[in-house]
Design a protein around this motif. Sequence first.
Motif, PDB file in Angstrom:
ATOM      1  N   HIS A  72       0.768  -1.098  -0.029  1.00  0.00           N
ATOM      2  CA  HIS A  72      -0.026  -0.166   0.189  1.00  0.00           C
ATOM      3  C   HIS A  72       0.760   1.218  -0.015  1.00  0.00           C
ATOM      4  CE1 HIS A  72      -3.357   2.788   0.728  1.00  0.00           C
ATOM      5  NE2 HIS A  72      -2.456   3.300   1.882  1.00  0.00           N
ATOM      6  N   ASP A  73       0.602   2.091  -1.073  1.00  0.00           N
ATOM      7  CA  ASP A  73       1.292   3.443  -0.985  1.00  0.00           C
ATOM      8  C   ASP A  73       0.404   4.548  -0.503  1.00  0.00           C
ATOM      9  OD1 ASP A  73       2.790   5.580  -1.673  1.00  0.00           O
ATOM     10  OD2 ASP A  73       3.046   5.111  -3.874  1.00  0.00           O
ATOM     11  N   SER A  74       0.903   5.318   0.469  1.00  0.00           N
ATOM     12  CA  SER A  74       0.197   6.227   1.204  1.00  0.00           C
ATOM     13  C   SER A  74      -0.194   7.439   0.495  1.00  0.00           C
ATOM     14  CB  SER A  74       0.639   6.641   2.507  1.00  0.00           C
ATOM     15  OG  SER A  74       2.065   7.457   2.173  1.00  0.00           O
ATOM     16  N   ALA A  75       0.580   7.596  -0.835  1.00  0.00           N
ATOM     17  CA  ALA A  75       0.321   8.451  -1.682  1.00  0.00           C
ATOM     18  C   ALA A  75      -1.067   8.348  -2.679  1.00  0.00           C
ATOM     19  CB  ALA A  75       1.503   8.826  -2.566  1.00  0.00           C
ATOM     20  N   ASP A  76      -0.928   7.213  -3.455  1.00  0.00           N
ATOM     21  CA  ASP A  76      -1.986   6.993  -4.165  1.00  0.00           C
ATOM     22  C   ASP A  76      -2.369   5.510  -4.315  1.00  0.00           C
ATOM     23  OD1 ASP A  76       0.229   5.639  -5.428  1.00  0.00           O
ATOM     24  OD2 ASP A  76       0.371   6.512  -7.147  1.00  0.00           O
ATOM     25  N   SER A  77      -2.195   4.923  -3.290  1.00  0.00           N
ATOM     26  CA  SER A  77      -2.525   3.654  -2.961  1.00  0.00           C
ATOM     27  C   SER A  77      -1.999   2.281  -3.924  1.00  0.00           C
ATOM     28  CB  SER A  77      -4.259   3.284  -3.310  1.00  0.00           C
ATOM     29  OG  SER A  77      -4.803   4.108  -1.993  1.00  0.00           O
ATOM     30  N   SER A  78      -1.740   2.742  -5.266  1.00  0.00           N
ATOM     31  CA  SER A  78      -1.111   1.603  -6.062  1.00  0.00           C
ATOM     32  C   SER A  78       0.363   1.729  -6.145  1.00  0.00           C
ATOM     33  CB  SER A  78      -1.617   2.018  -7.568  1.00  0.00           C
ATOM     34  OG  SER A  78      -1.180   3.155  -8.007  1.00  0.00           O
ATOM     35  N   VAL A  79       0.855   0.463  -6.192  1.00  0.00           N
ATOM     36  CA  VAL A  79       2.436   0.297  -6.357  1.00  0.00           C
ATOM     37  C   VAL A  79       3.035   0.008  -7.675  1.00  0.00           C
ATOM     38  CG1 VAL A  79       4.349  -0.545  -5.502  1.00  0.00           C
ATOM     39  CG2 VAL A  79       2.355  -0.391  -3.988  1.00  0.00           C
ATOM     40  N   SER A  80       3.547   1.078  -8.564  1.00  0.00           N
ATOM     41  CA  SER A  80       4.301   0.979  -9.605  1.00  0.00           C
ATOM     42  C   SER A  80       5.592   0.156  -9.613  1.00  0.00           C
ATOM     43  CB  SER A  80       4.268   2.277 -10.306  1.00  0.00           C
ATOM     44  OG  SER A  80       5.122   3.159  -9.736  1.00  0.00           O
ATOM     45  N   LEU A  81       6.128   0.209 -10.756  1.00  0.00           N
ATOM     46  CA  LEU A  81       7.537  -0.362 -10.922  1.00  0.00           C
ATOM     47  C   LEU A  81       8.606   0.688 -10.185  1.00  0.00           C
ATOM     48  CD1 LEU A  81       9.802  -2.453 -12.101  1.00  0.00           C
ATOM     49  CD2 LEU A  81       9.708  -0.898 -14.099  1.00  0.00           C
ATOM     50  N   LEU A  82       8.207   1.966 -10.484  1.00  0.00           N
ATOM     51  CA  LEU A  82       9.220   3.096  -9.596  1.00  0.00           C
ATOM     52  C   LEU A  82       8.910   2.927  -8.199  1.00  0.00           C
ATOM     53  CD1 LEU A  82      11.156   5.465  -9.970  1.00  0.00           C
ATOM     54  CD2 LEU A  82       9.122   6.849 -10.138  1.00  0.00           C
ATOM     55  N   ASP A  83       7.714   2.770  -7.731  1.00  0.00           N
ATOM     56  CA  ASP A  83       7.451   2.484  -6.469  1.00  0.00           C
ATOM     57  C   ASP A  83       8.197   1.241  -5.713  1.00  0.00           C
ATOM     58  OD1 ASP A  83       5.889   4.870  -6.210  1.00  0.00           O
ATOM     59  OD2 ASP A  83       3.919   3.951  -6.778  1.00  0.00           O
ATOM     60  N   SER A  84       8.227   0.230  -6.504  1.00  0.00           N
ATOM     61  CA  SER A  84       9.026  -0.986  -5.969  1.00  0.00           C
ATOM     62  C   SER A  84      10.335  -0.778  -5.920  1.00  0.00           C
ATOM     63  CB  SER A  84       8.439  -2.261  -7.074  1.00  0.00           C
ATOM     64  OG  SER A  84       7.153  -2.319  -7.160  1.00  0.00           O
ATOM     65  N   ALA A  85      10.844  -0.072  -7.187  1.00  0.00           N
ATOM     66  CA  ALA A  85      12.223   0.267  -6.778  1.00  0.00           C
ATOM     67  C   ALA A  85      12.578   1.235  -5.720  1.00  0.00           C
ATOM     68  CB  ALA A  85      12.826   1.005  -8.176  1.00  0.00           C
ATOM     69  N   TYR A  86      11.750   2.012  -5.296  1.00  0.00           N
ATOM     70  CA  TYR A  86      11.901   3.121  -4.263  1.00  0.00           C
ATOM     71  C   TYR A  86      11.940   2.154  -3.016  1.00  0.00           C
ATOM     72  CZ  TYR A  86      10.429   6.566  -0.614  1.00  0.00           C
ATOM     73  OH  TYR A  86      10.024   6.975   0.402  1.00  0.00           O
ATOM     74  N   TYR A  87      10.762   1.394  -2.786  1.00  0.00           N
ATOM     75  CA  TYR A  87      10.590   0.574  -1.531  1.00  0.00           C
ATOM     76  C   TYR A  87      12.157  -0.457  -1.252  1.00  0.00           C
ATOM     77  CZ  TYR A  87       8.766  -3.078   1.623  1.00  0.00           C
ATOM     78  OH  TYR A  87       8.628  -3.759   2.624  1.00  0.00           O
TER      79      TYR A  87
ATOM     80  N   LEU B 140      16.289  -1.798   1.753  1.00  0.00           N
ATOM     81  CA  LEU B 140      17.692  -2.556   1.889  1.00  0.00           C
ATOM     82  C   LEU B 140      18.534  -1.695   2.424  1.00  0.00           C
ATOM     83  CD1 LEU B 140      18.071  -4.125  -1.676  1.00  0.00           C
ATOM     84  CD2 LEU B 140      17.389  -5.235   0.454  1.00  0.00           C
ATOM     85  N   SER B 141      18.446  -0.348   2.249  1.00  0.00           N
ATOM     86  CA  SER B 141      19.331   0.556   2.939  1.00  0.00           C
ATOM     87  C   SER B 141      18.957   0.776   4.409  1.00  0.00           C
ATOM     88  CB  SER B 141      19.636   1.678   2.198  1.00  0.00           C
ATOM     89  OG  SER B 141      18.332   2.466   2.337  1.00  0.00           O
ATOM     90  N   THR B 142      17.965   0.217   5.048  1.00  0.00           N
ATOM     91  CA  THR B 142      17.337   0.382   6.314  1.00  0.00           C
ATOM     92  C   THR B 142      16.910   1.594   6.739  1.00  0.00           C
ATOM     93  OG1 THR B 142      19.624   0.846   7.483  1.00  0.00           O
ATOM     94  CG2 THR B 142      18.852  -1.550   7.338  1.00  0.00           C
ATOM     95  N   THR B 143      16.440   2.600   5.511  1.00  0.00           N
ATOM     96  CA  THR B 143      15.961   4.050   5.817  1.00  0.00           C
ATOM     97  C   THR B 143      14.728   3.622   6.110  1.00  0.00           C
ATOM     98  OG1 THR B 143      17.466   4.728   4.097  1.00  0.00           O
ATOM     99  CG2 THR B 143      15.751   5.957   5.015  1.00  0.00           C
ATOM    100  N   GLY B 144      13.639   3.343   5.472  1.00  0.00           N
ATOM    101  CA  GLY B 144      12.499   2.802   5.636  1.00  0.00           C
ATOM    102  C   GLY B 144      11.334   3.971   6.260  1.00  0.00           C
ATOM    103  N   TYR B 145      11.073   4.896   5.277  1.00  0.00           N
ATOM    104  CA  TYR B 145      10.235   5.899   5.627  1.00  0.00           C
ATOM    105  C   TYR B 145       8.784   5.670   5.882  1.00  0.00           C
ATOM    106  CZ  TYR B 145      14.107   8.565   3.320  1.00  0.00           C
ATOM    107  OH  TYR B 145      15.145   9.095   3.048  1.00  0.00           O
ATOM    108  N   GLY B 146       8.405   4.391   5.461  1.00  0.00           N
ATOM    109  CA  GLY B 146       6.976   3.958   5.955  1.00  0.00           C
ATOM    110  C   GLY B 146       5.754   4.276   5.016  1.00  0.00           C
ATOM    111  N   ASP B 147       6.174   5.016   3.768  1.00  0.00           N
ATOM    112  CA  ASP B 147       5.179   5.440   2.977  1.00  0.00           C
ATOM    113  C   ASP B 147       4.561   4.350   2.112  1.00  0.00           C
ATOM    114  OD1 ASP B 147       7.568   5.469   2.202  1.00  0.00           O
ATOM    115  OD2 ASP B 147       7.311   7.171   0.772  1.00  0.00           O
ATOM    116  N   ILE B 148       5.418   3.469   2.057  1.00  0.00           N
ATOM    117  CA  ILE B 148       4.950   2.153   1.251  1.00  0.00           C
ATOM    118  C   ILE B 148       5.306   1.048   2.322  1.00  0.00           C
ATOM    119  CG2 ILE B 148       5.248   0.826  -0.622  1.00  0.00           C
ATOM    120  CD1 ILE B 148       6.282   2.965  -2.263  1.00  0.00           C
ATOM    121  N   THR B 149       4.144   0.232   2.624  1.00  0.00           N
ATOM    122  CA  THR B 149       4.106  -0.851   3.618  1.00  0.00           C
ATOM    123  C   THR B 149       3.601  -2.173   3.006  1.00  0.00           C
ATOM    124  OG1 THR B 149       2.143  -0.221   4.488  1.00  0.00           O
ATOM    125  CG2 THR B 149       3.987   0.747   5.367  1.00  0.00           C
TER     126      THR B 149
END
Length: 337
Positions: free
Chosen positions: A34-49, A54-63
């Motif tokens: 779930h993407d808090s911005a627009d609900s859907s997860v695109s390929l770009l969103d997948s790369a962002y997540y 992996l870098s342990t940053t974890g903003y929490g906008d995609i869960t």
Amino acid sequence: MERPLRQVAQRLALALLVLLVTVAIVYADSDGYHDSADSSVSLLDSAYYATVTLSTTGYGDITPVSDSARLTNILVITPLRVLFLIILVGTTLEVLTERTREEWRINRWRSALRDHTVVVGFGTKGRSAIQTVLATGLNKQQVVVVDPSAKVVDAATADGYAGVVGDATRSEVLKRAEADRARQIIIATQRDDTAVLVTLTARQLNRGAKIVAAVREEENAPLLRQSGADAVITSASAAGRLLGLSVLSPAAGMVMEDLIQQGTGLDLVERPVIKAEVGRSPRETDDLVVSVVRGHRVLGYDDPSVAELQLTDRLITIVRATPGTRVTPDIRPLPME
């Protein structure tokens, strides 16, 4: 630094592969996120997540919201995250360790070097030259090899020599080899023009060192002498003369080859005149004298000017090499006319 850089490139490629695999896993199950911005997860969103996970940053906008996505995070993405961190942290530590170890090794042998021998070029000529010098009693720890090839320097260090990777025409490379404090410098490069530049640089750094250089073409020998070389060996001509001598007399060719192989059979050595020999002729000494070095001149044993030996003279003699013994290290390269 060639080896650490190659390792860094390999590790980065592996880290990128881990990232791409994570992106593919997330995108394949994008409906479970779930993407808090627009609900859907695109390929770009997948790369962002994948990147922030992996870098342990974890903003929490995609869960991950579905059970399958959460299970995948536990069983697959978390191990990938650990592997990703190990790759990056391990690479950093390894490069730092390699640099530290290399600097420590260089500083250790540099601090102990005085009156050592620098060999520029560790090909066939350089190896043969240093083996001859070692037969006089020189310790391997007192030899520094300079070569532009890291593999060649690695081979030299494996044989027990100190090594410096770099272009010896540059003064900073020769300074790393402590050429300014060397007793003798052997230049055995592959190209004659390189030999000239190295000789000029070495002589500028060290006015008192004995510099011996090899060239392929005889016409370049005078230029090397003008550049500061004390002795110049023309490799092609020397080999040709030995071949010609062997054709005329195979036995004479064998004797000459024996003479230039230090430590076996007969050896050609240079030694000082002792007090008991002063006033005598070269023929009256116990050794077989072939030449007398007086000042900067090399005179034949039958030259009338050396009918009486002086204390400051040096003798070029032929001696029998005794197995298990070493020739006195007071030997000096012969000046070439």
